[in-house]
Design an enzyme around this catalytic site. Sequence first.
Site, mmCIF file in Angstrom:
data_model
loop_
_atom_site.group_PDB
_atom_site.id
_atom_site.type_symbol
_atom_site.label_atom_id
_atom_site.label_comp_id
_atom_site.label_asym_id
_atom_site.label_seq_id
_atom_site.Cartn_x
_atom_site.Cartn_y
_atom_site.Cartn_z
ATOM 1 N N CYS A 1 -6.146 0.333 10.094
ATOM 2 C CA CYS A 1 -4.732 0.039 9.872
ATOM 3 C C CYS A 1 -3.880 0.329 11.111
ATOM 4 O O CYS A 1 -3.897 1.439 11.640
ATOM 5 C CB CYS A 1 -4.234 0.897 8.707
ATOM 6 S SG CYS A 1 -2.522 0.599 8.310
ATOM 7 N N PHE B 1 -7.631 4.237 5.518
ATOM 8 C CA PHE B 1 -7.009 3.290 6.446
ATOM 9 C C PHE B 1 -8.027 2.404 7.145
ATOM 10 O O PHE B 1 -7.713 1.758 8.147
ATOM 11 C CB PHE B 1 -6.134 4.033 7.458
ATOM 12 C CG PHE B 1 -4.902 4.635 6.825
ATOM 13 C CD1 PHE B 1 -3.790 3.853 6.550
ATOM 14 C CD2 PHE B 1 -4.863 5.981 6.481
ATOM 15 C CE1 PHE B 1 -2.662 4.386 5.950
ATOM 16 C CE2 PHE B 1 -3.735 6.532 5.875
ATOM 17 C CZ PHE B 1 -2.628 5.736 5.614
ATOM 18 N N THR C 1 0.811 -1.209 0.000
ATOM 19 C CA THR C 1 0.000 0.000 0.000
ATOM 20 C C THR C 1 0.853 1.272 0.000
ATOM 21 O O THR C 1 0.549 2.222 -0.713
ATOM 22 C CB THR C 1 -0.879 -0.004 1.249
ATOM 23 O OG1 THR C 1 -0.066 -0.433 2.346
ATOM 24 C CG2 THR C 1 -2.043 -0.950 1.106
HETATM 25 MN MN1 MNH Z 1 -2.608 -1.209 6.665
HETATM 26 C C1 MNH Z 1 -5.313 -2.820 8.012
HETATM 27 C C2 MNH Z 1 -4.668 0.451 4.494
HETATM 28 C C3 MNH Z 1 0.081 0.616 5.541
HETATM 29 C C4 MNH Z 1 -0.496 -3.142 8.538
HETATM 30 N N1 MNH Z 1 -4.608 -1.206 6.310
HETATM 31 C C5 MNH Z 1 -5.577 -1.933 6.996
HETATM 32 C C6 MNH Z 1 -6.878 -1.609 6.478
HETATM 33 C C7 MNH Z 1 -6.687 -0.697 5.471
HETATM 34 C C8 MNH Z 1 -5.268 -0.435 5.381
HETATM 35 C C9 MNH Z 1 -7.763 -0.084 4.602
HETATM 36 C C10 MNH Z 1 -8.215 -2.198 6.933
HETATM 37 C C11 MNH Z 1 -8.507 -3.500 6.196
HETATM 38 C C12 MNH Z 1 -9.867 -4.102 6.472
HETATM 39 O O1 MNH Z 1 -10.700 -3.524 7.159
HETATM 40 O O2 MNH Z 1 -10.093 -5.210 5.956
HETATM 41 N N2 MNH Z 1 -2.329 0.237 5.233
HETATM 42 C C13 MNH Z 1 -3.321 0.794 4.491
HETATM 43 C C14 MNH Z 1 -2.738 1.839 3.658
HETATM 44 C C15 MNH Z 1 -1.390 1.880 3.965
HETATM 45 C C16 MNH Z 1 -1.145 0.870 4.975
HETATM 46 C C17 MNH Z 1 -3.511 2.670 2.657
HETATM 47 C C18 MNH Z 1 -0.284 2.765 3.449
HETATM 48 C C19 MNH Z 1 -0.447 3.868 2.789
HETATM 49 N N3 MNH Z 1 -0.553 -1.272 6.951
HETATM 50 C C20 MNH Z 1 0.356 -0.380 6.471
HETATM 51 C C21 MNH Z 1 1.647 -0.646 7.034
HETATM 52 C C22 MNH Z 1 1.476 -1.722 7.885
HETATM 53 C C23 MNH Z 1 0.091 -2.111 7.835
HETATM 54 C C24 MNH Z 1 2.915 0.135 6.754
HETATM 55 C C25 MNH Z 1 2.493 -2.396 8.764
HETATM 56 C C26 MNH Z 1 3.397 -1.764 9.424
HETATM 57 N N4 MNH Z 1 -2.854 -2.723 7.998
HETATM 58 C C27 MNH Z 1 -1.840 -3.399 8.660
HETATM 59 C C28 MNH Z 1 -2.420 -4.413 9.523
HETATM 60 C C29 MNH Z 1 -3.821 -4.316 9.389
HETATM 61 C C30 MNH Z 1 -4.061 -3.235 8.420
HETATM 62 C C31 MNH Z 1 -1.639 -5.369 10.396
HETATM 63 C C32 MNH Z 1 -4.891 -5.154 10.106
HETATM 64 C C33 MNH Z 1 -5.267 -4.444 11.398
HETATM 65 C C34 MNH Z 1 -6.262 -5.248 12.240
HETATM 66 O O3 MNH Z 1 -7.290 -5.669 11.717
HETATM 67 O O4 MNH Z 1 -5.973 -5.413 13.413
#
Ligand code: MNH
Length: 461
Positions: free
Chosen positions: A405, A398, A270
């Site tokens: 996230c 997010f 992402t």
């Molecule tokens: Mn990220 C959940 C978008 C960067 C680790 N992330 C989500 C969700 C979105 C999302 C939307 C919710 C998904 C859902 O509801 O099914 N994340 C992003 C975006 C970026 C991003 C747009 C960067 C820009 N994410 C990151 C990074 C990490 C990360 C960097 C790790 C360090 N994300 C996660 C994790 C989850 C998540 C782990 C799940 C959280 C949970 O459900 O507890």
Amino acid sequence: KPIPSPPAYPLIGHAGTGVIDPTNSQSSFRLLRDKYGEIYSLNFFGRTVVNVSSQRLVNELCDEKRFQKKVEGSVLEVVRNGVGDGLFTAYHGEENWGIAHRVLMPAFGPSQIIGMFPAMLDINSQLLLKWERFGPDEAFDPTEDFTRLAFDTIALCAMSYRFNSFYHQDMPPFIGAMVRFLIESGMQMQRLNIVQSWMTNTKQQYEADIKLMTDVCDQIVSYRKAHPTEGKKDLLSLMLEGKDPKTGRGLTDTNIRNQLITFLIAGHETTSGLLSFTLYHLLSNPSAYATLQREIDTVLGKEAITVHHLPKLEYTNAVLRESIRLNPPAGAIGVAPIADSEIIGGEYELRKGWNCVIHMDTLHRDPAVWGEDAEEFRPERMLGEKFDQLPPNSWKPFGNGARACIGRPLAWQESLMMLATLFQRFDIRFDDPSYHLKIKQTLTTKPLGFRIHAIPRQGAR
Ligand code: MNH
């Protein structure tokens, strides 16, 4: 009131009707929104999927007292083949989600993120040096180097492990395996089980890809065991040693594997997409480009970037917010009613067993929120109070609530640093000025076939 729906076949529903292009579902969903409006339903082999795109309805779906994340029946359930009960794919209420969430959250607190600044700068400098060596004549796809950046950054910041992707011609094998794994997981959603069981080669490749990702994570754990980080509490040390304050339990070995693969995937795909789309929008909007570079010249000048510069980069921050509005790399999240049924918008009934999908890219273009110029890239609308005063749940890149996230502050600091240092040192140009954005999709989206030149600026540091 009935929820609109395109014509479908008996039994298989919309699977195979071609309404959803499995290689670019985001554009299919956008066409359907244009035709059917803020809500429409689809049916795949008897599973109902309701697609929602307006702030007025999404605002209700974001109420965690009435709706919860739904993994069952979505592509995330297939992705569990590789990452099991990792945070992203854990079922609502699954016990290991609570344990891991409480144990790992502290790794993403404000002081932890500031503490990652030197490691982020280390990887960031590798990208800058490479682009400087390319010089102005080299045409290249920035998405690949942003993928290297984000992948190396999550590994170094969260696991104190170096992939050294900038020192290899090919992308790390983990990334190839991951891309195939995610695409194949998506394809399985539209396939009948019987067809699936005949595809033995596909199955073998799928399993080999999962094994490769698992092996990489086992390698990271054994590296850590051979090289303990004295007293340094990174994400991996919390996974290995942390205890849940509520239950007193730690993470199991299997759960640690699932979390590591999850973080390596979620932690880079992402962020790489966000930075790539941002360059595209800046190149397509010369006045935003100029304003951004002016701010960076004022705040940083020729100084080396420090954490103290970051809060001063207000316009740069707004550029990221606006870019992720138009092109949210993780473009959809799924929820379902907690009760047997819920009425939304005072008129549409949603049932417990249905998958209700919030489509971020169309939500982020809802004219009722963003006005007539919703399709335009205008960072000014994301500055200061204007951002704070947006209607609730109109900007959701997010995700939502407890399942939002966990890596947001990490991704944001990394992206802000990257933009600031990039435009401090370089002018960026399209390789092909007539390029129009095309999308490459796995679980997330990135620009396809986007190539640039990076021209070192006169007198830059
Ligand atoms: Mn990220 C959940 C978008 C960067 C680790 N992330 C989500 C969700 C979105 C999302 C939307 C919710 C998904 C859902 O509801 O099914 N994340 C992003 C975006 C970026 C991003 C747009 C960067 C820009 N994410 C990151 C990074 C990490 C990360 C960097 C790790 C360090 N994300 C996660 C994790 C989850 C998540 C782990 C799940 C959280 C949970 O459900 O507890």
